[in-house]
Design an enzyme around this catalytic site. Structure first.
Site, PDB file in Angstrom:
ATOM      1  N   GLU A  98      -0.912  13.491   6.334  1.00 49.55           N
ATOM      2  CA  GLU A  98      -1.114  12.652   5.136  1.00 49.55           C
ATOM      3  C   GLU A  98      -1.692  11.298   5.532  1.00 49.55           C
ATOM      4  O   GLU A  98      -1.411  10.797   6.617  1.00 49.55           O
ATOM      5  CB  GLU A  98       0.234  12.414   4.450  1.00 49.55           C
ATOM      6  CG  GLU A  98       0.433  13.079   3.117  1.00 49.55           C
ATOM      7  CD  GLU A  98      -0.527  12.704   2.010  1.00 49.55           C
ATOM      8  OE1 GLU A  98      -1.624  12.178   2.262  1.00 49.55           O
ATOM      9  OE2 GLU A  98      -0.172  12.951   0.844  1.00 49.55           O
ATOM     10  N   ASP A  99      -2.466  10.720   4.648  1.00 46.57           N
ATOM     11  CA  ASP A  99      -2.985   9.384   4.887  1.00 46.57           C
ATOM     12  C   ASP A  99      -1.904   8.332   4.653  1.00 46.57           C
ATOM     13  O   ASP A  99      -1.682   7.451   5.459  1.00 46.57           O
ATOM     14  CB  ASP A  99      -4.221   9.103   4.004  1.00 46.57           C
ATOM     15  CG  ASP A  99      -4.008   9.485   2.544  1.00 46.57           C
ATOM     16  OD1 ASP A  99      -2.880   9.882   2.156  1.00 46.57           O
ATOM     17  OD2 ASP A  99      -4.968   9.398   1.770  1.00 46.57           O
ATOM     18  N   ASP A 102       3.538   6.875  -0.446  1.00 44.74           N
ATOM     19  CA  ASP A 102       3.762   5.776  -1.377  1.00 44.74           C
ATOM     20  C   ASP A 102       5.067   6.063  -2.124  1.00 44.74           C
ATOM     21  O   ASP A 102       6.144   5.816  -1.599  1.00 44.74           O
ATOM     22  CB  ASP A 102       2.534   5.703  -2.294  1.00 44.74           C
ATOM     23  CG  ASP A 102       2.526   4.497  -3.205  1.00 44.74           C
ATOM     24  OD1 ASP A 102       3.199   3.503  -2.899  1.00 44.74           O
ATOM     25  OD2 ASP A 102       1.834   4.537  -4.241  1.00 44.74           O
ATOM     26  N   PHE A 151      -2.400  -2.177  -2.436  1.00 43.46           N
ATOM     27  CA  PHE A 151      -3.302  -1.028  -2.512  1.00 43.46           C
ATOM     28  C   PHE A 151      -4.358  -1.145  -1.418  1.00 43.46           C
ATOM     29  O   PHE A 151      -5.097  -2.116  -1.346  1.00 43.46           O
ATOM     30  CB  PHE A 151      -3.973  -0.946  -3.883  1.00 43.46           C
ATOM     31  CG  PHE A 151      -4.647   0.376  -4.084  1.00 43.46           C
ATOM     32  CD1 PHE A 151      -3.924   1.502  -4.459  1.00 43.46           C
ATOM     33  CD2 PHE A 151      -6.016   0.514  -3.871  1.00 43.46           C
ATOM     34  CE1 PHE A 151      -4.534   2.734  -4.611  1.00 43.46           C
ATOM     35  CE2 PHE A 151      -6.638   1.740  -4.031  1.00 43.46           C
ATOM     36  CZ  PHE A 151      -5.894   2.852  -4.404  1.00 43.46           C
ATOM     37  N   ARG A 164     -14.137   4.830   1.471  1.00 44.68           N
ATOM     38  CA  ARG A 164     -13.583   5.762   2.468  1.00 44.68           C
ATOM     39  C   ARG A 164     -14.207   5.543   3.840  1.00 44.68           C
ATOM     40  O   ARG A 164     -13.605   5.829   4.862  1.00 44.68           O
ATOM     41  CB  ARG A 164     -13.845   7.221   2.054  1.00 44.68           C
ATOM     42  CG  ARG A 164     -13.095   7.667   0.817  1.00 44.68           C
ATOM     43  CD  ARG A 164     -13.186   9.187   0.685  1.00 44.68           C
ATOM     44  NE  ARG A 164     -12.835   9.661  -0.643  1.00 44.68           N
ATOM     45  CZ  ARG A 164     -11.588   9.885  -1.054  1.00 44.68           C
ATOM     46  NH1 ARG A 164     -10.570   9.661  -0.249  1.00 44.68           N
ATOM     47  NH2 ARG A 164     -11.354  10.341  -2.265  1.00 44.68           N
TER      48      ARG A 164
HETATM   49  P1  5GP Z   1       2.607   9.240  -3.498  1.00 46.14           P
HETATM   50  O1  5GP Z   1       2.723  10.587  -4.142  1.00 46.14           O
HETATM   51  O2  5GP Z   1       3.404   9.118  -2.224  1.00 46.14           O
HETATM   52  O3  5GP Z   1       2.929   8.141  -4.458  1.00 46.14           O
HETATM   53  O4  5GP Z   1       1.097   8.985  -3.162  1.00 46.14           O
HETATM   54  C1  5GP Z   1       0.437   9.681  -2.193  1.00 46.14           C
HETATM   55  C2  5GP Z   1      -1.052   9.629  -2.413  1.00 46.14           C
HETATM   56  O5  5GP Z   1      -1.436   8.550  -3.261  1.00 46.14           O
HETATM   57  C3  5GP Z   1      -1.758   9.404  -1.124  1.00 46.14           C
HETATM   58  O6  5GP Z   1      -2.054  10.604  -0.474  1.00 46.14           O
HETATM   59  C4  5GP Z   1      -2.995   8.654  -1.562  1.00 46.14           C
HETATM   60  O7  5GP Z   1      -3.987   9.568  -1.930  1.00 46.14           O
HETATM   61  C5  5GP Z   1      -2.566   7.894  -2.784  1.00 46.14           C
HETATM   62  N1  5GP Z   1      -2.213   6.491  -2.470  1.00 46.14           N
HETATM   63  C6  5GP Z   1      -0.995   5.933  -2.401  1.00 46.14           C
HETATM   64  N2  5GP Z   1      -1.051   4.639  -2.065  1.00 46.14           N
HETATM   65  C7  5GP Z   1      -2.356   4.365  -1.908  1.00 46.14           C
HETATM   66  C8  5GP Z   1      -3.088   3.179  -1.522  1.00 46.14           C
HETATM   67  O8  5GP Z   1      -2.550   2.101  -1.250  1.00 46.14           O
HETATM   68  N3  5GP Z   1      -4.438   3.324  -1.455  1.00 46.14           N
HETATM   69  C9  5GP Z   1      -5.086   4.488  -1.719  1.00 46.14           C
HETATM   70  N4  5GP Z   1      -6.398   4.501  -1.607  1.00 46.14           N
HETATM   71  N5  5GP Z   1      -4.444   5.613  -2.078  1.00 46.14           N
HETATM   72  C10 5GP Z   1      -3.096   5.546  -2.163  1.00 46.14           C
END
Ligand code: 5GP
Length: 176
Positions: A98-99, A102, A151, A164
């Site tokens: 995973e990148d 959040d 963000f 990206r």
């Molecule tokens: P979660 O389900 O944990 O809230 O979010 C996971 C996904 O949300 C990540 O794989 C990513 O695609 C997106 N995401 C969450 N935080 C960020 C952020 O700070 N920047 C970006 N570009 N994407 C985010």
């Protein structure tokens, strides 16, 4: 792409050093296991490519795409599989790549979904973590950086499909 809209949070050099470190840990832990790296598109693609090039063991990769954010910067809470894996993961040692974690909703869903396919083991490697924002209990087994609740874009991460290609991880200052 408007470069003045961003502020560098993690430099290319810092990211490279951390990715190498993670790759060494994974090489050590998965030697002889032929692990399958499941990359969560699109954000984790850059991370995956760098990570596996620092690994010196047999491994395979596959890709999944899930919807989480759409085109906004807040989680919808709805996770949908847009592209599924090509291969079965039964009895395989699987690592989700995973990148960023959040709220944790995306990974929580993915983990449950993949566990139902009975892998031999399932672990998570995430480059970035925003622990303050977590709404479900989930942690990466291998984590790159803990970052504040901002963000971020770059190194594969986007805002409306832009940024990206930035080599650094940057905070987005304007959402215009
Ligand atoms: P979660 O389900 O944990 O809230 O979010 C996971 C996904 O949300 C990540 O794989 C990513 O695609 C997106 N995401 C969450 N935080 C960020 C952020 O700070 N920047 C970006 N570009 N994407 C985010």
């Amino acid at each position: 792409m408007d470069i003045q809209k961003v502020k560098v949070l993690l430099t290319k050099a810092e990211i490279e050093a951390k990715v190498k470190e993670l790759a060494q840990m994974l090489s050590r832990d998965y030697s002889g296991k032929n692990p399958l790296f499941v990359c969560v598109l699109k954000g984790a693609a850059v991370f995956l490519c760098d990570l596996i090039r620092h690994m010196d063991i047999n491994l395979e990769v596959d890709f999944m795409a899930v919807s989480s954010y759409g085109n906004s910067t807040t989680s919808s809470g709805v996770v949908r599989i847009l592209k599924d894996l090509e291969y079965s993961i039964e009895d395989r040692h699987v690592i989700i790549v995973e990148d960023i974690i959040d709220t944790g909703l995306t990974l929580d869903y993915l983990r449950e979904n993949l566990l139902s396919r009975r892998p031999a083991s399932l672990k998570i490697v995430a480059l970035l973590d925003k622990p303050e924002r977590r709404t479900v209990e989930i942690e990466a087994d291998y984590r790159g950086f803990c970052i504040p609740d901002e963000f971020v874009v770059g190194y594969g991460l986007d805002f409306k499909e832009n940024f990206r290609n930035l080599p650094d991880v940057c905070v987005l200052l304007e959402f215009g």
